[in-house]
Motif scaffolding. Sequence first.
Motif, PDB file in Angstrom:
ATOM      1  N   ALA A   6       9.622  -6.586  -7.824  1.00 56.16           N
ATOM      2  CA  ALA A   6      11.077  -6.422  -7.930  1.00 56.16           C
ATOM      3  C   ALA A   6      11.670  -5.864  -6.640  1.00 56.16           C
ATOM      4  CB  ALA A   6      11.425  -5.526  -9.108  1.00 56.16           C
ATOM      5  N   VAL A   7      10.947  -4.943  -5.998  1.00 59.64           N
ATOM      6  CA  VAL A   7      11.427  -4.397  -4.730  1.00 59.64           C
ATOM      7  C   VAL A   7      11.387  -5.479  -3.655  1.00 59.64           C
ATOM      8  CG1 VAL A   7      11.068  -2.635  -2.962  1.00 59.64           C
ATOM      9  CG2 VAL A   7      10.676  -2.068  -5.359  1.00 59.64           C
ATOM     10  N   LEU A   8      10.328  -6.291  -3.647  1.00 56.55           N
ATOM     11  CA  LEU A   8      10.246  -7.400  -2.694  1.00 56.55           C
ATOM     12  C   LEU A   8      11.366  -8.416  -2.940  1.00 56.55           C
ATOM     13  CD1 LEU A   8       6.358  -7.873  -2.761  1.00 56.55           C
ATOM     14  CD2 LEU A   8       7.715  -6.965  -0.859  1.00 56.55           C
ATOM     15  N   GLU A   9      11.686  -8.648  -4.219  1.00 55.89           N
ATOM     16  CA  GLU A   9      12.791  -9.544  -4.568  1.00 55.89           C
ATOM     17  C   GLU A   9      14.116  -9.004  -4.038  1.00 55.89           C
ATOM     18  OE1 GLU A   9      15.196 -10.799  -8.656  1.00 55.89           O
ATOM     19  OE2 GLU A   9      13.042 -10.408  -8.790  1.00 55.89           O
ATOM     20  N   MET A  10      14.330  -7.700  -4.213  1.00 54.51           N
ATOM     21  CA  MET A  10      15.566  -7.084  -3.728  1.00 54.51           C
ATOM     22  C   MET A  10      15.614  -7.071  -2.199  1.00 54.51           C
ATOM     23  SD  MET A  10      16.101  -3.984  -6.454  1.00 54.51           S
ATOM     24  CE  MET A  10      17.766  -3.593  -5.915  1.00 54.51           C
ATOM     25  N   ALA A  11      14.460  -6.897  -1.558  1.00 53.88           N
ATOM     26  CA  ALA A  11      14.398  -6.917  -0.095  1.00 53.88           C
ATOM     27  C   ALA A  11      14.795  -8.286   0.439  1.00 53.88           C
ATOM     28  CB  ALA A  11      12.998  -6.544   0.375  1.00 53.88           C
ATOM     29  N   GLN A  12      14.344  -9.324  -0.246  1.00 52.81           N
ATOM     30  CA  GLN A  12      14.648 -10.689   0.183  1.00 52.81           C
ATOM     31  C   GLN A  12      16.151 -10.971   0.089  1.00 52.81           C
ATOM     32  OE1 GLN A  12      12.104 -13.502  -1.777  1.00 52.81           O
ATOM     33  NE2 GLN A  12      12.383 -15.052  -0.194  1.00 52.81           N
TER      34      GLN A  12
ATOM     35  N   VAL B 278      18.533  -9.042   0.735  1.00 52.74           N
ATOM     36  CA  VAL B 278      19.260  -8.435   1.854  1.00 52.74           C
ATOM     37  C   VAL B 278      18.523  -8.612   3.181  1.00 52.74           C
ATOM     38  CG1 VAL B 278      20.551  -6.765   0.468  1.00 52.74           C
ATOM     39  CG2 VAL B 278      18.249  -6.184   1.220  1.00 52.74           C
ATOM     40  N   ASN B 279      17.533  -9.525   3.178  1.00 56.20           N
ATOM     41  CA  ASN B 279      16.815  -9.900   4.410  1.00 56.20           C
ATOM     42  C   ASN B 279      16.144  -8.722   5.111  1.00 56.20           C
ATOM     43  OD1 ASN B 279      17.605 -12.716   4.290  1.00 56.20           O
ATOM     44  ND2 ASN B 279      19.664 -12.030   4.877  1.00 56.20           N
ATOM     45  N   VAL B 280      15.485  -7.875   4.315  1.00 53.66           N
ATOM     46  CA  VAL B 280      14.705  -6.768   4.877  1.00 53.66           C
ATOM     47  C   VAL B 280      13.219  -7.120   4.756  1.00 53.66           C
ATOM     48  CG1 VAL B 280      14.059  -4.341   4.647  1.00 53.66           C
ATOM     49  CG2 VAL B 280      16.444  -5.029   4.326  1.00 53.66           C
ATOM     50  N   PRO B 281      12.489  -7.227   5.869  1.00 52.19           N
ATOM     51  CA  PRO B 281      11.071  -7.574   5.796  1.00 52.19           C
ATOM     52  C   PRO B 281      10.233  -6.398   5.288  1.00 52.19           C
ATOM     53  CG  PRO B 281      11.697  -7.151   8.069  1.00 52.19           C
ATOM     54  CD  PRO B 281      12.961  -7.062   7.261  1.00 52.19           C
ATOM     55  N   MET B 282       9.207  -6.693   4.498  1.00 49.10           N
ATOM     56  CA  MET B 282       8.306  -5.656   3.977  1.00 49.10           C
ATOM     57  C   MET B 282       6.860  -6.127   4.113  1.00 49.10           C
ATOM     58  SD  MET B 282      10.270  -4.313   0.515  1.00 49.10           S
ATOM     59  CE  MET B 282       9.489  -2.689   0.590  1.00 49.10           C
ATOM     60  N   PRO B 283       6.360  -6.349   5.321  1.00 48.53           N
ATOM     61  CA  PRO B 283       5.013  -6.911   5.476  1.00 48.53           C
ATOM     62  C   PRO B 283       3.892  -6.028   4.931  1.00 48.53           C
ATOM     63  CG  PRO B 283       5.902  -6.178   7.590  1.00 48.53           C
ATOM     64  CD  PRO B 283       7.027  -6.144   6.613  1.00 48.53           C
ATOM     65  N   VAL B 284       3.985  -4.715   5.158  1.00 46.35           N
ATOM     66  CA  VAL B 284       2.922  -3.821   4.678  1.00 46.35           C
ATOM     67  C   VAL B 284       2.933  -3.760   3.158  1.00 46.35           C
ATOM     68  CG1 VAL B 284       2.068  -1.445   4.662  1.00 46.35           C
ATOM     69  CG2 VAL B 284       2.918  -2.451   6.793  1.00 46.35           C
ATOM     70  N   THR B 285       4.111  -3.552   2.601  1.00 46.27           N
ATOM     71  CA  THR B 285       4.242  -3.473   1.144  1.00 46.27           C
ATOM     72  C   THR B 285       3.778  -4.759   0.482  1.00 46.27           C
ATOM     73  OG1 THR B 285       6.131  -1.983   1.391  1.00 46.27           O
ATOM     74  CG2 THR B 285       5.840  -3.045  -0.755  1.00 46.27           C
ATOM     75  N   ARG B 286       4.179  -5.896   1.032  1.00 49.24           N
ATOM     76  CA  ARG B 286       3.784  -7.184   0.465  1.00 49.24           C
ATOM     77  C   ARG B 286       2.254  -7.343   0.470  1.00 49.24           C
ATOM     78  NH1 ARG B 286       6.666 -11.543  -0.728  1.00 49.24           N
ATOM     79  NH2 ARG B 286       8.509 -10.726   0.346  1.00 49.24           N
ATOM     80  N   SER B 287       1.615  -6.925   1.546  1.00 43.32           N
ATOM     81  CA  SER B 287       0.157  -7.036   1.634  1.00 43.32           C
ATOM     82  C   SER B 287      -0.535  -6.150   0.604  1.00 43.32           C
ATOM     83  CB  SER B 287      -0.309  -6.660   3.047  1.00 43.32           C
ATOM     84  OG  SER B 287       0.199  -7.558   4.005  1.00 43.32           O
ATOM     85  N   VAL B 288      -0.049  -4.919   0.473  1.00 41.26           N
ATOM     86  CA  VAL B 288      -0.672  -3.985  -0.480  1.00 41.26           C
ATOM     87  C   VAL B 288      -0.508  -4.486  -1.912  1.00 41.26           C
ATOM     88  CG1 VAL B 288      -0.529  -1.650  -1.436  1.00 41.26           C
ATOM     89  CG2 VAL B 288      -0.453  -1.974   1.033  1.00 41.26           C
ATOM     90  N   VAL B 289       0.690  -4.984  -2.253  1.00 44.09           N
ATOM     91  CA  VAL B 289       0.925  -5.514  -3.600  1.00 44.09           C
ATOM     92  C   VAL B 289       0.038  -6.738  -3.862  1.00 44.09           C
ATOM     93  CG1 VAL B 289       2.640  -6.615  -5.105  1.00 44.09           C
ATOM     94  CG2 VAL B 289       3.263  -4.589  -3.778  1.00 44.09           C
ATOM     95  N   THR B 290      -0.105  -7.593  -2.854  1.00 45.86           N
ATOM     96  CA  THR B 290      -0.966  -8.777  -2.994  1.00 45.86           C
ATOM     97  C   THR B 290      -2.416  -8.374  -3.263  1.00 45.86           C
ATOM     98  OG1 THR B 290       0.440 -10.088  -1.522  1.00 45.86           O
ATOM     99  CG2 THR B 290      -1.831 -10.836  -1.808  1.00 45.86           C
ATOM    100  N   LEU B 291      -2.912  -7.376  -2.514  1.00 49.64           N
ATOM    101  CA  LEU B 291      -4.294  -6.923  -2.704  1.00 49.64           C
ATOM    102  C   LEU B 291      -4.478  -6.283  -4.080  1.00 49.64           C
ATOM    103  CD1 LEU B 291      -4.970  -5.393   0.837  1.00 49.64           C
ATOM    104  CD2 LEU B 291      -6.052  -7.430  -0.144  1.00 49.64           C
ATOM    105  N   ALA B 292      -3.492  -5.492  -4.515  1.00 49.55           N
ATOM    106  CA  ALA B 292      -3.589  -4.857  -5.832  1.00 49.55           C
ATOM    107  C   ALA B 292      -3.624  -5.906  -6.929  1.00 49.55           C
ATOM    108  CB  ALA B 292      -2.417  -3.898  -6.048  1.00 49.55           C
ATOM    109  N   ARG B 293      -2.804  -6.947  -6.790  1.00 47.85           N
ATOM    110  CA  ARG B 293      -2.804  -8.016  -7.798  1.00 47.85           C
ATOM    111  C   ARG B 293      -4.150  -8.754  -7.806  1.00 47.85           C
ATOM    112  NH1 ARG B 293       2.023  -9.674  -7.533  1.00 47.85           N
ATOM    113  NH2 ARG B 293       2.618  -8.919  -9.598  1.00 47.85           N
TER     114      ARG B 293
END
Length: 333
Positions: A297-303, A305-320
């Motif tokens: 949901a945070v990644l969706e909200m970031a998108q 407003v065009n705010v990149p979240m590369p670290v967060t996206r990677s951590v969420v991907t690994l957790a999933r």
Amino acid sequence: MNSSSLRVCVAGAGAIGCTLAARIALSGQPVSVFARGKTLAALQRNGIHLHDLEGRHHVTVNASDDAAALGVQDVVFLCTKAPSLTTLLPQIQPLIGPDTRVIPMVNGVPWWYFHGEGGRFDGEPITSVDPDGVIHASLDPRNVIGCVVFMTAQSSGPGVVSTHNAYRIVFGELNNALTPRLEELCSLIARAGIETQGSDRIRDQLWTKIIANLTSNPVSVITGATLEQIYGLPQMRELALATFHEVLAVATAYDARLSMEPTTFMQFGASMGAIRTSMLQDFEKGLPLELAAIGDAVLEMAQKVNVPMPVTRSVVTLARFCAEHPHKDHVRH
């Protein structure tokens, strides 16, 4: 709200639900608990055993899996995990009348975020947490009072919970109004011995909790680390700081006002001690994880407003990946 005749129900009897129900009961306020299966049987047989900073407590509650028998309530606390809301809400419709206050005590970004928000996305859904619109269809936003829970609790069995930190809950109307029903809700919870605040900017508090969740929960699943390790060990703290700054950038883009100094935040997190996050506890039990609400949901909200979240996206991907492909060496309790 006449407390003597108030009908209060806690829907969901996990660690937070049982803690809340026990504290409310200890204040002298009757409380019902909507539960099912083994948890229901344990509550009916043994009540709730709570060990907190004030000592050891045992309370009996009116536990049932029949919402119609419990009837329309004045206040309903939704204490299930975010992934379970779509299942829970249709089951508890008989609890909710036109004037029922419904308080979702969920982690992460709630489905109601843009309702009454007044900004350019006002009224839009958060599809990550309500992809089929079931929650929105089951619950009128006018019934909802927002809630941010700053509580840690661990359950060693159905109806048996412990916590070693102070309680704090912030409530707020979705349109940021300071209403009589908000004040009355705060009074109810304050009488239960929980530090309580009614806010006219509930989303500010929400982002504070989102930062705490997102810097700790997913990485705990990947590593098995405690809060003390995540925020205290130098390399882990570096990762938490990177996530912190990414989430803070998203919060700022949505005009949230946060007075969070990163070093102080990390020190506070480390001071929580050897606490295993709720997501790590769920992972070890093989339960669904709150990654949609806390991460997607945070990644969706970031998108938006065009705010990149590369670290967060990677951590969420690994957790999933860990959740979907548990390693044989991961201990499941």
